[in-house]
Design a protein around this motif. Structure first.
Motif, mmCIF file in Angstrom:
data_model
loop_
_atom_site.group_PDB
_atom_site.id
_atom_site.type_symbol
_atom_site.label_atom_id
_atom_site.label_comp_id
_atom_site.label_asym_id
_atom_site.label_seq_id
_atom_site.Cartn_x
_atom_site.Cartn_y
_atom_site.Cartn_z
ATOM 1 N N ARG A 111 -1.365 -19.028 -4.758
ATOM 2 C CA ARG A 111 -1.956 -17.786 -5.474
ATOM 3 C C ARG A 111 -3.148 -17.222 -4.570
ATOM 4 N NH1 ARG A 111 -5.698 -17.878 -10.885
ATOM 5 N NH2 ARG A 111 -6.341 -15.898 -11.142
ATOM 6 N N ARG A 112 -4.023 -18.180 -3.890
ATOM 7 C CA ARG A 112 -5.049 -17.889 -3.133
ATOM 8 C C ARG A 112 -4.562 -16.927 -1.642
ATOM 9 N NH1 ARG A 112 -9.636 -22.674 -4.082
ATOM 10 N NH2 ARG A 112 -9.243 -22.657 -6.278
ATOM 11 N N PRO A 149 0.298 -5.021 0.345
ATOM 12 C CA PRO A 149 1.667 -4.642 0.486
ATOM 13 C C PRO A 149 2.601 -4.989 -0.637
ATOM 14 C CG PRO A 149 0.904 -6.450 1.830
ATOM 15 C CD PRO A 149 -0.273 -6.071 1.047
ATOM 16 N N GLU A 150 3.760 -4.665 -0.667
ATOM 17 C CA GLU A 150 4.671 -5.334 -1.599
ATOM 18 C C GLU A 150 4.985 -6.560 -0.838
ATOM 19 O OE1 GLU A 150 8.324 -3.250 -2.006
ATOM 20 O OE2 GLU A 150 7.460 -1.651 -3.147
ATOM 21 N N ILE A 151 5.094 -7.674 -1.615
ATOM 22 C CA ILE A 151 5.411 -9.141 -1.058
ATOM 23 C C ILE A 151 6.574 -9.639 -1.660
ATOM 24 C CG2 ILE A 151 4.286 -11.524 -0.696
ATOM 25 C CD1 ILE A 151 1.559 -10.178 -1.181
ATOM 26 N N PHE A 152 7.402 -10.233 -0.873
ATOM 27 C CA PHE A 152 8.325 -11.054 -1.020
ATOM 28 C C PHE A 152 7.873 -12.538 -0.760
ATOM 29 C CE2 PHE A 152 10.290 -6.961 -1.425
ATOM 30 C CZ PHE A 152 11.083 -7.132 -2.466
ATOM 31 N N ILE A 153 7.858 -13.626 -1.501
ATOM 32 C CA ILE A 153 8.028 -15.087 -1.076
ATOM 33 C C ILE A 153 9.311 -15.337 -0.720
ATOM 34 C CG2 ILE A 153 7.208 -17.319 -1.607
ATOM 35 C CD1 ILE A 153 5.452 -15.639 -4.042
ATOM 36 N N LYS A 178 -3.090 -9.675 -0.033
ATOM 37 C CA LYS A 178 -3.589 -8.303 -0.583
ATOM 38 C C LYS A 178 -4.709 -7.557 0.230
ATOM 39 C CE LYS A 178 -4.952 -6.311 -5.113
ATOM 40 N NZ LYS A 178 -5.588 -6.679 -6.277
ATOM 41 N N HIS A 179 -5.821 -8.439 0.079
ATOM 42 C CA HIS A 179 -7.184 -7.869 0.514
ATOM 43 C C HIS A 179 -7.119 -7.556 1.932
ATOM 44 C CE1 HIS A 179 -8.784 -8.107 -3.451
ATOM 45 N NE2 HIS A 179 -8.434 -9.369 -3.848
ATOM 46 N N VAL A 189 -1.557 -8.733 -7.531
ATOM 47 C CA VAL A 189 -0.853 -8.768 -6.301
ATOM 48 C C VAL A 189 0.465 -8.409 -6.465
ATOM 49 C CG1 VAL A 189 -0.289 -10.357 -4.263
ATOM 50 C CG2 VAL A 189 -2.377 -10.955 -5.337
ATOM 51 N N ASN A 190 0.897 -7.541 -5.625
ATOM 52 C CA ASN A 190 2.124 -6.799 -5.472
ATOM 53 C C ASN A 190 3.449 -7.544 -5.327
ATOM 54 O OD1 ASN A 190 3.868 -4.677 -6.189
ATOM 55 N ND2 ASN A 190 3.348 -3.424 -4.617
#
Length: 473
Positions: A359-360, A372-376, A366-367, A414-415
Motif C-alpha cells: 500500500r505504501r 499513473p494507472e498501475i497494474f500489479i 502515485k505521488h 491510487v489508480n
C-alpha cells in the motif's frame, strides 16, 4: 475495512514466464536461450543442477493451463513469449512458424474464453545467439530487440492489446551481468549491471516508439515495462542516516528505471552523483554509470502507457559501510535492507510477508510518477517443497495483501487497475529450481503427465475474482 468491492473493470490475473513453464527447450525448431546454456553447464548454478528443459510442460500441455485459468475465472493472463522459440537466432532472418503457431493457439484460445492476454516480450531468456554478440552489454541488442518487438506487434498485435517489453530490468541487469548468478553468468562488478540496464532502457524506449508510431492507431494497444521494487523504510525513523540510506535504496531500485521512463528521460540526480564520485575515487576518468545523450533522454521520457509493478516484500534500511567494498551497485547504494524479526517469512528466505508495504509503495508511485494507472503484475507467496495443498496461511497473506490494495484504491486514491498473482503454476524458480512453490496450482514434477492440482488459495482466489470483492474474515 472488513470487505469491499473492487472497481468494476478491475483486471484479475495470474502471471507466468516462458522459460519457467514451457519446457520443450529444443522442440520444433526453437533456438537455445541463455538459460538453456546456463543450466546445461551444471556446476551448481541451480539447485540440484535442475533445468527448465521440461518444467511444467506447457509447450504441449497448454490446454491444461487454460483449464486452470478457467477454473480461477481470470479476466486476464500474463505470460511471456520465448524469444528464441519465435526467432531462433534472435533476429527476423529466420522465423520459426511452429513457435508462431503455438502462441497463436494460446492467444486465440484465451480470447475465446473471454480472457485478455498481457504479453511480456522478454522475461530473462535472451536468445543465446544474441548473447554471443554481446547480449545486453552491447548496444547492438537495442536495435535487435526493437526489431523483435516490431515482429511481435505485426504478428500478434491484432489480438494482443497489452504489452510489457522487459520484465524486471533491475534483476535482469544486475543478476545476469554483475553478480553473475543468473544466466548468462557474467561478473562485471560495478559496471555490468549499469551497462546492461542502460541498454535495456533504450531498447524498451525504442520498442515503445515503434508501437506508438506504426501500430497504435490501428491496433489500439498499450505498451509498458514491468518494474520490481521492495518498499523501504528507515530502520530507525528518527535517524537521519537511516532516512538518507532509505532514500538511496529507493532511488537505486525503483527510480533507477522509473525516473527515466516516467519523469525526465534520465537517471536520478543522486544516483548519478554518487556513482560519479565513487568512480573518481577509484581513479576512473568517467563514471561507471553510463550517460544518456540529450536525444536519448527525449526518446526515453514518457515511454510507458501504464505502470507495471512487481512487489514481493519490504525492507527496513540502514547505512551500509562501504569502506572495504569493491565497486558494485550495492556498495554504490550504501544502504542495507533487513527484515524485522516479527515479520512472517514465506517458504523462501528472502520473502518476508509485509502486505502494508505494498500500500505504501503504491502511494509512493502515485505521488512520484504523476498518478499513473498501475497494474500489479506480480505478487505472491512461496511455499517450500513439499508444499501444503491446504495452504490456509498463504491464503491469509493473499487476503491481507488484497485488503491493502483495496485501501490504496479507496482510501489513498491510487489508480490500481489490476492484480496478477505470481504464479499460475508451480514452476522453475530460477536458481532455486523446483524447491520453491509460488503456484496457485500444484504441479507434480515427479509424474510424466505433470498434473495440476489447485491449492486452497486457488479456490479462494477464484471466489474473490468471481465476486470482484474481498470478504476478509
Amino acid at each position: 475495512m472488513d470487505s469491499g468491492k473492487f472497481p468494476g473493470s478491475f483486471a484479475w490475473g495470474a502471471s507466468t514466464a516462458a522459460y519457467q513453464i514451457e519446457g520443450g527447450w529444443d522442440a520444433d525448431g526453437k533456438g537455445p536461450n541463455v538459460w538453456d546454456t546456463f543450466t546445461h553447464q551444471g556446476g551448481d548454478r541451480v539447485l540440484k543442477n535442475q533445468t527448465g528443459d521440461v518444467a511444467c510442460g506447457s509447450y504441449t500441455l497448454w490446454e491444461e493451463d487454460l483449464k486452470c485459468i478457467k477454473q480461477l475465472g481470470l479476466t486476464h493472463y500474463r505470460f511471456s513469449f520465448s524469444w528464441s522459440r519465435l526467432l531462433p537466432d534472435g533476429t527476423t532472418g529466420f522465423i520459426n512458424q511452429k513457435g508462431v503457431d503455438y502462441y497463436n493457439k494460446l492467444i486465440d484460445s484465451l480470447l475465446e474464453m473471454g480472457v485478455t492476454p498481457l504479453v511480456t516480450l522478454y522475461h530473462f531468456d535472451l536468445p543465446q545467439a544474441v548473447e554471443d554478440q554481446g547480449g545486453w552489454l552491447s548496444e547492438k541488442t537495442v536495435d535487435i530487440f526493437k526489431q523483435y518487438a516490431q515482429f511481435c506487434y505485426t504478428t500478434f498485435g491484432d489480438r494482443v492489446k497489452h504489452w510489457i517489453t522487459i520484465n524486471e530490468p533491475y534483476y535482469a541487469a544486475r543478476l545476469s551481468y554483475e553478480s553473475g548468478i543468473f544466466a548468462p553468468g557474467k561478473k562485471l562488478k560495478g559496471i555490468g549491471g549499469y551497462r546492461a540496464a542502460h541498454n535495456m532502457i533504450k531498447a524498451h524506449a525504442k520498442a515503445w516508439h515503434v508501437y506508438n508510431t506504426f501500430f497504435k492507431d490501428k491496433q489500439q494497444g498499450r505498451v509498458s515495462i514491468a518494474l520490481d521494487s521492495d518498499w523501504a523504510e528507515p530502520l530507525d525513523p528518527n535517524s537521519l542516516a537511516d532516512k538518507e540510506a532509505t532514500e538511496r535504496y529507493m532511488f537505486f531500485r525503483l527510480h533507477w528505471f522509473a525516473n527515466p521512463i516516467f519523469i525526465d528521460g534520465d537517471y536520478p540526480a543522486i544516483m548519478k552523483s554518487i556513482v560519479s564520485q565513487k568512480s573518481k575515487e577509484e581513479g576512473l576518468t568517467s563514471s561507471r554509470l553510463p550517460e544518456f545523450t540529450e536525444e536519448e533522454k527525449a526518446m526515453i521520457k514518457g515511454t510507458a502507457d501504464f505502470f507495471c509493478l512487481n512487489y514481493y516484500t519490504t525492507r527496513k534500511v540502514k547505512p551500509l559501510d562501504t569502506t572495504a567494498c569493491e565497486p558494485h551497485s550495492n556498495s554504490d547504494t550504501g544502504a542495507e535492507g533487513i527484515t524485522e524479526p516479527n515479520w512472517p517469512i514465506s517458504g523462501v528466505e528472502w520473502l518476508a510477508v509485509v502486505p502494508w508495504g505494498l500500500r505504501r509503495l503504491l502511494a509512493h508511485i502515485k505521488h512520484s510518477f504523476g498518478n499513473p494507472e498501475i497494474f500489479i503484475t506480480e505478487n505472491g507467496f512461496a511455499q517450500a517443497d513439499p508444499p501444503a495443498l491446504q495452504d490456509v496461511h498463504r491464503w491469509g497473506y493473499y487476503q491481507e495483501t488484497l485488503m491493502e490494495v483495496l485501501k490504496a484504491i479507496k482510501l489513498d486514491g491510487v489508480n490500481v487497475k489490476g492484480y496478477f498473482a505470481w504464479s499460475l503454476l508451480d514452476n522453475f524458480e530460477w536458481n532455486s529450481g523446483y524447491s520453491v512453490r509460488f503456484g496457485l496450482f500444484h504441479v507434480d514434477f515427479a509424474q510424466a503427465n505433470l498434473p495440476r492440482t489447485p491449492y486452497y488459495s486457488a479456490n479462494e482466489y477464484a471466489k474473490v475474482v468471481k465476486g470482484n470483492e474481498l470478504i476478509y474474515k
